[in-house]
Scaffold this active site. Structure first.
Site, PDB file in Angstrom:
ATOM      1  N   LYS A 111      19.896  39.847  41.442  1.00  0.00           N
ATOM      2  CA  LYS A 111      19.932  40.935  40.439  1.00  0.00           C
ATOM      3  C   LYS A 111      19.018  40.580  39.256  1.00  0.00           C
ATOM      4  O   LYS A 111      18.333  41.440  38.702  1.00  0.00           O
ATOM      5  CB  LYS A 111      21.377  41.173  39.967  1.00  0.00           C
ATOM      6  CG  LYS A 111      21.504  42.166  38.801  1.00  0.00           C
ATOM      7  CD  LYS A 111      21.019  43.550  39.186  1.00  0.00           C
ATOM      8  CE  LYS A 111      21.072  44.680  38.236  1.00  0.00           C
ATOM      9  NZ  LYS A 111      21.327  44.660  36.875  1.00  0.00           N
TER      10      LYS A 111
ATOM     11  N   HIS B  59      15.581  41.230  40.343  1.00  0.00           N
ATOM     12  CA  HIS B  59      15.429  42.694  40.363  1.00  0.00           C
ATOM     13  C   HIS B  59      15.083  43.186  38.953  1.00  0.00           C
ATOM     14  O   HIS B  59      14.160  43.982  38.755  1.00  0.00           O
ATOM     15  CB  HIS B  59      16.731  43.353  40.857  1.00  0.00           C
ATOM     16  CG  HIS B  59      16.839  44.820  40.547  1.00  0.00           C
ATOM     17  ND1 HIS B  59      17.132  45.285  39.276  1.00  0.00           N
ATOM     18  CD2 HIS B  59      16.663  45.921  41.309  1.00  0.00           C
ATOM     19  CE1 HIS B  59      17.119  46.604  39.287  1.00  0.00           C
ATOM     20  NE2 HIS B  59      16.849  47.011  40.512  1.00  0.00           N
ATOM     21  N   ASN B  60      15.806  42.700  37.964  1.00  0.00           N
ATOM     22  CA  ASN B  60      15.553  43.143  36.591  1.00  0.00           C
ATOM     23  C   ASN B  60      14.190  42.664  36.095  1.00  0.00           C
ATOM     24  O   ASN B  60      13.508  43.382  35.363  1.00  0.00           O
ATOM     25  CB  ASN B  60      16.658  42.653  35.652  1.00  0.00           C
ATOM     26  CG  ASN B  60      17.932  43.461  35.814  1.00  0.00           C
ATOM     27  OD1 ASN B  60      18.155  44.074  36.863  1.00  0.00           O
ATOM     28  ND2 ASN B  60      18.776  43.471  34.811  1.00  0.00           N
TER      29      ASN B  60
ATOM     30  N   SER C  62      23.043  47.602  40.235  1.00  0.00           N
ATOM     31  CA  SER C  62      21.929  48.282  39.573  1.00  0.00           C
ATOM     32  C   SER C  62      21.997  49.782  39.806  1.00  0.00           C
ATOM     33  O   SER C  62      22.450  50.234  40.844  1.00  0.00           O
ATOM     34  CB  SER C  62      20.588  47.769  40.069  1.00  0.00           C
ATOM     35  OG  SER C  62      19.560  48.515  39.441  1.00  0.00           O
TER      36      SER C  62
ATOM     37  N   GLU D 172      11.824  44.939  37.451  1.00  0.00           N
ATOM     38  CA  GLU D 172      11.970  46.202  36.693  1.00  0.00           C
ATOM     39  C   GLU D 172      11.163  46.125  35.383  1.00  0.00           C
ATOM     40  O   GLU D 172      10.462  47.067  35.021  1.00  0.00           O
ATOM     41  CB  GLU D 172      13.459  46.406  36.428  1.00  0.00           C
ATOM     42  CG  GLU D 172      13.834  47.644  35.655  1.00  0.00           C
ATOM     43  CD  GLU D 172      15.350  47.672  35.374  1.00  0.00           C
ATOM     44  OE1 GLU D 172      16.155  47.474  36.304  1.00  0.00           O
ATOM     45  OE2 GLU D 172      15.715  47.868  34.203  1.00  0.00           O
TER      46      GLU D 172
HETATM   47  P1  NBP Z   1      28.922  46.496  27.913  1.00  0.00           P
HETATM   48  O1  NBP Z   1      28.020  45.426  28.404  1.00  0.00           O
HETATM   49  O2  NBP Z   1      28.527  47.274  26.742  1.00  0.00           O
HETATM   50  O3  NBP Z   1      30.368  45.826  27.629  1.00  0.00           O
HETATM   51  C1  NBP Z   1      31.405  46.569  27.073  1.00  0.00           C
HETATM   52  C2  NBP Z   1      32.715  46.242  27.753  1.00  0.00           C
HETATM   53  O4  NBP Z   1      33.026  44.845  27.630  1.00  0.00           O
HETATM   54  C3  NBP Z   1      33.873  47.000  27.094  1.00  0.00           C
HETATM   55  O5  NBP Z   1      34.754  47.410  28.098  1.00  0.00           O
HETATM   56  C4  NBP Z   1      34.479  45.939  26.185  1.00  0.00           C
HETATM   57  O6  NBP Z   1      35.802  46.184  25.858  1.00  0.00           O
HETATM   58  C5  NBP Z   1      34.357  44.742  27.082  1.00  0.00           C
HETATM   59  N1  NBP Z   1      34.580  43.465  26.406  1.00  0.00           N
HETATM   60  C6  NBP Z   1      33.820  42.816  25.488  1.00  0.00           C
HETATM   61 BR1  NBP Z   1      32.279  43.454  24.770  1.00  0.00          BR
HETATM   62  N2  NBP Z   1      34.344  41.651  25.081  1.00  0.00           N
HETATM   63  C7  NBP Z   1      35.484  41.539  25.784  1.00  0.00           C
HETATM   64  C8  NBP Z   1      36.480  40.538  25.824  1.00  0.00           C
HETATM   65  N3  NBP Z   1      36.372  39.420  25.100  1.00  0.00           N
HETATM   66  N4  NBP Z   1      37.535  40.742  26.635  1.00  0.00           N
HETATM   67  C9  NBP Z   1      37.641  41.857  27.371  1.00  0.00           C
HETATM   68  N5  NBP Z   1      36.720  42.839  27.380  1.00  0.00           N
HETATM   69  C10 NBP Z   1      35.648  42.678  26.607  1.00  0.00           C
HETATM   70  O7  NBP Z   1      29.304  47.502  29.109  1.00  0.00           O
HETATM   71  P2  NBP Z   1      28.359  48.178  30.236  1.00  0.00           P
HETATM   72  O8  NBP Z   1      27.087  48.687  29.663  1.00  0.00           O
HETATM   73  O9  NBP Z   1      29.248  49.090  30.996  1.00  0.00           O
HETATM   74  O10 NBP Z   1      27.987  46.949  31.174  1.00  0.00           O
HETATM   75  C11 NBP Z   1      28.938  46.140  31.823  1.00  0.00           C
HETATM   76  C12 NBP Z   1      28.197  45.031  32.551  1.00  0.00           C
HETATM   77  O11 NBP Z   1      27.318  45.635  33.538  1.00  0.00           O
HETATM   78  C13 NBP Z   1      27.289  44.187  31.647  1.00  0.00           C
HETATM   79  O12 NBP Z   1      27.244  42.878  32.115  1.00  0.00           O
HETATM   80  C14 NBP Z   1      25.931  44.840  31.822  1.00  0.00           C
HETATM   81  O13 NBP Z   1      24.878  43.955  31.543  1.00  0.00           O
HETATM   82  C15 NBP Z   1      25.981  45.233  33.291  1.00  0.00           C
HETATM   83  N6  NBP Z   1      25.096  46.354  33.660  1.00  0.00           N
HETATM   84  C16 NBP Z   1      24.919  47.408  32.817  1.00  0.00           C
HETATM   85  C17 NBP Z   1      24.100  48.474  33.207  1.00  0.00           C
HETATM   86  C18 NBP Z   1      23.902  49.666  32.298  1.00  0.00           C
HETATM   87  O14 NBP Z   1      23.087  50.530  32.663  1.00  0.00           O
HETATM   88  N7  NBP Z   1      24.615  49.774  31.193  1.00  0.00           N
HETATM   89  C19 NBP Z   1      23.500  48.450  34.461  1.00  0.00           C
HETATM   90  C20 NBP Z   1      23.741  47.374  35.312  1.00  0.00           C
HETATM   91  C21 NBP Z   1      24.534  46.331  34.904  1.00  0.00           C
HETATM   92  P3  NBP Z   1      36.175  46.961  24.493  1.00  0.00           P
HETATM   93  O15 NBP Z   1      36.126  48.419  24.838  1.00  0.00           O
HETATM   94  O16 NBP Z   1      37.540  46.498  24.187  1.00  0.00           O
HETATM   95  O17 NBP Z   1      35.170  46.569  23.462  1.00  0.00           O
END
Ligand code: NBP
Length: 474
Positions: free
Chosen positions: A183, A186-187, A129, A190
């Site tokens: 987690k 936590h959400n 988080s 949130e």
């Molecule tokens: P996203 O949740 O938007 O996911 C995008 C990533 O997943 C890209 O790298 C994409 O690759 C990859 N991907 C997908 Br979509 N399908 C795929 C597949 N079949 N094989 C391989 N790669 C694949 O990214 P994020 O916002 O950085 O979040 C990542 C994780 O962390 C999620 O579970 C999210 O819920 C969690 N999270 C996010 C936050 C936040 O603030 N954003 C905070 C805490 C936790 P590509 O580039 O090739 O499409």
């Protein structure tokens, strides 16, 4: 350059920033992303000159890592995680470990742990988080898995996590899906915090008519108080100050009032229903987002369903203080619900959660970071089996002292027709929890009347069940 043993798959916001965070603490990192273009951009714009090895196939990625490998997967939760695992599985060797840092459903994590451990691979489900900035500078981390798996990553996670006065914001959470469960809650909390803050904003804006500068000042003052000091209050004060360059109006006024969600709040509610632990404040927050999304329907309904309107006519400053008290009392109820849910999940799933430590690691790095988590930490340290946070000495007196203000805020909201679903759900929770007799004696009578479900009696030992032929001789 030393060969990395730590790698990151998935270079969206979280993966990129976590990779840079790990590298900045002295660990070389290998990275891979399904779409090669993103990797190239990352290398050119953010990782140049750093100890980061870019790779363009999963095979190349695995080869770039020295065993025992530790691979952090930061891809979209759900099927993408399974897809990445199935690509990695045949390429890894005993002792290697996959860490899923996304927002995966804890049941999926449980399943993946079993599958991977069966073939000699390690697996951890780690809640992360803190959003983009937390990932880069220090998030709150909630790692679940075997204690042996945690030992292997401890030296890294303790360095990349946010640091607070009493240590890094990471601790071993528990086996299997424990990290992702925590987690998820936590959400859920949130969601509750954000909805409670939104209701306070609505009241200050619409019951009192405060403008955006005044709102920003009130929130900035609240952020100075011991009870409300928190990241979400702090950023709200900043949000109210932001002017939209296109319209010259406060940006928040131009933003559509329809909230999105990705599912962790809903999962928290589903789990609470399954475990039989009420979390009405969090449920109200999820529902508030849902009803907010019915924008067109609400706009049409406004024309047909008239209700009260107008402003509060009493003393403005005193009402602001009462809203602050209502917010704090409601927040205590929301956390009491979240902690009770984790307590039950701990028993039910054998997570053996340390609620005091969980409150401690939420003090920094994460979205719900707040001064008052220190009090929650102390309350569960004092009594790990505390049945409800509201009974802890730190909280009991505060809520008793402020309940009058809380009730007044709800009465005013009702009179003015301003919805405060999470404030209300919190007060109902408080009033239900503190009542020694609720009206469910009638519910039991009805159930026995129409379905012979039986009932217990107040004058007989628990566990003795009675049935009445309700229509006989009446
Ligand atoms: P996203 O949740 O938007 O996911 C995008 C990533 O997943 C890209 O790298 C994409 O690759 C990859 N991907 C997908 Br979509 N399908 C795929 C597949 N079949 N094989 C391989 N790669 C694949 O990214 P994020 O916002 O950085 O979040 C990542 C994780 O962390 C999620 O579970 C999210 O819920 C969690 N999270 C996010 C936050 C936040 O603030 N954003 C905070 C805490 C936790 P590509 O580039 O090739 O499409």
């Amino acid at each position: 350059m030393t060969q990395p043993s730590f790698g990151v798959i998935g270079l969206a916001v979280m993966g990129e920033n976590l990779a840079l965070n790990v590298e900045s603490r002295g660990f070389p990192v290998a990275v891979y992303n399904r779409t090669a273009e993103k990797t190239k951009t990352f290398m050119a714009e953010r990782a140049q000159g750093k100890n980061v090895t870019d790779t363009y196939t999963v095979e190349e990625f695995v080869k770039a890592l020295a065993p025992p490998r530790k691979i952090l997967v930061m891809v979209k939760a759900g099927k993408p995680v399974d897809a990445v695992i199935s690509q990695l599985k045949p390429l890894l060797q005993e002792g290697d470990m996959i860490i899923d840092g996304g927002n995966s459903l804890y049941e999926d994590t449980q399943r993946r742990t079993e599958e991977l451990e069966a073939v000699g691979l390690g697996f951890m489900g780690m809640g992360v988080s803190g959003g983009e900035e937390g990932a880069l500078l220090g998030p709150s981390l909630m790692p679940g898995g075997t204690p042996e798996a945690y030992d292997k990553v401890e030296s890294i996670v303790t360095k990349i996590a946010a640091q607070v006065d009493d240590g890094p914001c990471v601790t071993y959470i528990g086996p299997g899906g424990a990290g992702h469960y925590v987690k998820m809650v936590h959400n859920g909390i949130e969601y509750g915090d954000m909805q409670l803050i939104a209701e306070a904003y609505d009241l200050l804006k619409n019951a009192l008519g405060l403008n955006h500068e005044q709102l920003s000042e009130v929130f900035a003052q609240w952020n100075q108080t011991e009870e409300l000091n928190s990241f979400l209050i702090e950023i709200s004060a900043e949000i109210f100050k932001k002017i939209d360059p296109e319209t010259d109006r406060p940006l928040v006024d131009v933003i559509l009032d329809s909230a999105g969600q990705k599912g962790t709040g809903r999962w928290t509610v589903v789990s609470s229903l399954e475990l039989g632990i009420p979390i009405p404040t969090i449920y109200a927050a999820v529902n508030a987002r849902v009803i907010s999304s019915f924008k067109e329907e609400r706009v049409a309904a406004k024309e047909q369903l008239a209700g009260p309107s107008g402003k509060y006519e009493g003393d403005v400053q005193s009402f602001i203080d009462k809203v602050r008290d209502a917010l704090y009392c409601s927040k205590m109820c929301s956390y009491a619900q979240g902690m009770a849910l984790m307590g039950k999940a701990s028993e039910e799933f054998g997570f053996n959660l340390n609620l005091s430590e969980i409150a401690r690691i939420w003090k920094g790095g994460c979205i719900i970071r707040a001064g008052f988590l220190d009090k929650i930490k102390a309350a569960f340290k004092e009594n790990p089996k505390l049945p409800n946070l509201l009974l802890a000495p730190e909280f009991k007196q505060t809520i008793l002292d402020r309940q009058e203000a809380w009730r007044e805020v709800l009465a005013v909201s009702n009179q003015l027709g301003i919805p405060v679903p999470a404030f209300s759900a919190s007060l109902d929770y408080f009033d239900s929890y503190r009542r020694d007799r609720l009206p469910q004696n009638l519910t039991q009578a009805q159930r026995d009347f129409f379905g012979a479900h039986t009932y217990e009696r107040v004058d007989k030992p628990r566990g003795e069940f009675f049935h009445t032929e309700w229509m006989e001789n009446s």
